[in-house]
Scaffold this motif. Sequence first.
Motif, short mmCIF file in Angstrom:
data_model
loop_
_atom_site.label_atom_id
_atom_site.label_comp_id
_atom_site.label_asym_id
_atom_site.label_seq_id
_atom_site.Cartn_x
_atom_site.Cartn_y
_atom_site.Cartn_z
N ARG A 197 45.87 -33.47 65.61
CA ARG A 197 45.40 -33.06 66.94
C ARG A 197 45.91 -31.67 67.30
NH1 ARG A 197 46.68 -37.30 69.69
NH2 ARG A 197 44.58 -38.21 69.77
N LYS A 198 47.15 -31.37 66.97
CA LYS A 198 47.69 -30.04 67.24
C LYS A 198 46.94 -28.97 66.43
CE LYS A 198 52.41 -31.34 68.53
NZ LYS A 198 53.86 -31.21 68.19
N CYS A 199 46.66 -29.30 65.18
CA CYS A 199 45.91 -28.38 64.34
C CYS A 199 44.50 -28.18 64.89
CB CYS A 199 45.85 -28.92 62.91
SG CYS A 199 45.09 -27.79 61.73
N PHE A 200 43.90 -29.28 65.37
CA PHE A 200 42.57 -29.21 65.96
C PHE A 200 42.59 -28.29 67.19
CE2 PHE A 200 39.82 -30.64 69.40
CZ PHE A 200 38.56 -30.54 68.82
N GLN A 201 43.58 -28.46 68.04
CA GLN A 201 43.67 -27.64 69.26
C GLN A 201 43.80 -26.16 68.92
OE1 GLN A 201 47.02 -29.46 71.21
NE2 GLN A 201 45.75 -30.99 72.29
N HIS A 202 44.60 -25.88 67.91
CA HIS A 202 44.78 -24.48 67.49
C HIS A 202 43.47 -23.88 66.99
CE1 HIS A 202 46.59 -20.92 65.67
NE2 HIS A 202 45.95 -21.23 64.54
N ILE A 203 42.78 -24.61 66.12
CA ILE A 203 41.53 -24.09 65.55
C ILE A 203 40.43 -24.04 66.61
CG2 ILE A 203 39.68 -24.60 63.89
CD1 ILE A 203 41.82 -25.67 61.99
N ALA A 204 40.38 -25.06 67.47
CA ALA A 204 39.36 -25.08 68.53
C ALA A 204 39.56 -23.93 69.50
CB ALA A 204 39.41 -26.42 69.27
N LEU A 205 40.82 -23.65 69.84
CA LEU A 205 41.10 -22.52 70.73
C LEU A 205 40.70 -21.19 70.08
CD1 LEU A 205 44.56 -23.45 72.32
CD2 LEU A 205 42.40 -23.07 73.54
N ASP A 206 41.01 -21.07 68.80
CA ASP A 206 40.67 -19.83 68.10
C ASP A 206 39.15 -19.65 68.02
OD1 ASP A 206 41.52 -17.54 66.33
OD2 ASP A 206 40.27 -18.64 64.91
N TYR A 207 38.44 -20.74 67.74
CA TYR A 207 36.97 -20.67 67.67
C TYR A 207 36.38 -20.36 69.04
CZ TYR A 207 32.16 -22.23 66.78
OH TYR A 207 30.79 -22.29 66.67
N SER A 208 36.92 -20.98 70.08
CA SER A 208 36.42 -20.74 71.44
C SER A 208 36.67 -19.29 71.85
CB SER A 208 37.11 -21.68 72.43
OG SER A 208 36.83 -23.03 72.12
N LEU A 209 37.84 -18.77 71.48
CA LEU A 209 38.15 -17.38 71.80
C LEU A 209 37.18 -16.43 71.10
CD1 LEU A 209 40.02 -15.25 73.07
CD2 LEU A 209 41.46 -15.43 71.03
N GLN A 210 36.88 -16.71 69.84
CA GLN A 210 35.92 -15.86 69.11
C GLN A 210 34.55 -15.90 69.75
OE1 GLN A 210 35.80 -16.04 64.76
NE2 GLN A 210 37.77 -17.07 64.75
N LEU A 211 34.12 -17.09 70.17
CA LEU A 211 32.82 -17.21 70.83
C LEU A 211 32.78 -16.41 72.13
CD1 LEU A 211 31.81 -20.97 70.36
CD2 LEU A 211 30.51 -18.97 69.61
N ASN A 212 33.82 -16.56 72.93
CA ASN A 212 33.88 -15.84 74.20
C ASN A 212 33.89 -14.33 74.00
OD1 ASN A 212 33.89 -18.25 75.57
ND2 ASN A 212 36.08 -18.25 76.02
N GLN A 213 34.70 -13.88 73.05
CA GLN A 213 34.77 -12.44 72.77
C GLN A 213 33.45 -11.91 72.25
OE1 GLN A 213 38.14 -12.22 70.08
NE2 GLN A 213 39.57 -11.78 71.75
N PHE A 214 32.79 -12.69 71.40
CA PHE A 214 31.50 -12.26 70.87
C PHE A 214 30.46 -12.14 71.98
CE2 PHE A 214 27.25 -13.38 69.33
CZ PHE A 214 27.05 -12.37 68.41
N LYS A 215 30.43 -13.13 72.88
CA LYS A 215 29.45 -13.12 73.96
C LYS A 215 29.64 -11.91 74.87
CE LYS A 215 28.36 -17.08 75.91
NZ LYS A 215 28.48 -18.40 76.56
N MET A 216 30.88 -11.48 75.03
CA MET A 216 31.13 -10.30 75.87
C MET A 216 30.88 -9.01 75.10
SD MET A 216 34.52 -11.46 78.08
CE MET A 216 35.49 -11.93 76.64
N GLN A 217 31.31 -8.97 73.84
CA GLN A 217 31.21 -7.73 73.06
C GLN A 217 29.77 -7.41 72.67
OE1 GLN A 217 33.74 -5.59 72.46
NE2 GLN A 217 32.19 -4.21 71.59
N GLN A 218 28.97 -8.45 72.38
CA GLN A 218 27.60 -8.19 71.92
C GLN A 218 26.78 -7.47 72.99
OE1 GLN A 218 24.69 -9.77 73.12
NE2 GLN A 218 25.61 -11.29 74.48
N LYS A 219 27.08 -7.69 74.26
CA LYS A 219 26.38 -6.97 75.33
C LYS A 219 26.67 -5.48 75.23
CE LYS A 219 26.69 -10.76 78.67
NZ LYS A 219 27.21 -11.14 80.01
N VAL A 220 27.95 -5.16 75.03
CA VAL A 220 28.35 -3.76 74.93
C VAL A 220 27.69 -3.11 73.71
CG1 VAL A 220 30.30 -2.18 74.65
CG2 VAL A 220 30.53 -4.22 76.08
#
Length: 251
Positions: A163-186
Amino acid sequence: MDSLVDFEECIKDSPRFRRSLGESESEVTELENRLDKLVKLCNRMVETGQAYNEANQLFLGGVVEFSQYHRKDSTVTTCLTHFTQGLQEMIHFHMMLFDQAQRSVTQQLQTLLTHSIPQLRESRKEFSRITEDLEQAAAKSAQASRHKAQDAEKASHLLLATRKCFQHIALDYSLQLNQFKMQQKVDILNSIFSYFHAQYTFFHQGYDLLKDLDPAMKKMAIRLAQLSTDCTEKKKAAGAHTPPSSAEGHL
């Protein structure tokens, strides 16, 4: 404003998080399809423009070759020389415009298709693997016999670590998605703006070129008007000296 994946919901692995994650992934897929279409359309535009330039260059070559027919007439050769020189510059401006379109639109957007989105795909695969591992660890923990304390404790520790490993990977994936959604506009807006600026430069260069050629064009217009007048007068003079027809002679 686009909704971003909530990190708190991500930690809890809530239904809201899964729903938000699915929506974000669908948006990325749609964006990928639209970007791919836009890049292909830009490539087609550039290829068509290059074909136009090649045909225009052949036409100018024909004009230069044709001007040799009037090489003894300074008025005609001067006009054709100014004409070909001006259009040669315009062809050069077109070449720079299409080159800028290739770099600002195709190459920049292609980076999203070949670098950013594939990275998200890899992160998605890693997230899917850890999700399966978590489900299996949860199933083993639930199935562990409570009468065998050692097995139950081992399954519990495995579930906790997974579960801890899942949380780490899920957070990293979510962060990448959020950053991509913001950066792709720019990235997209910067790409289109760069192309628009190239269009501005193209027309500005054309305006400056024609402004520089304006004095020569006015002289050419005067020469052309005088040439037309001389031609008309010569035709009239030639008509006045035309001998009468045989029928008029008998009358």
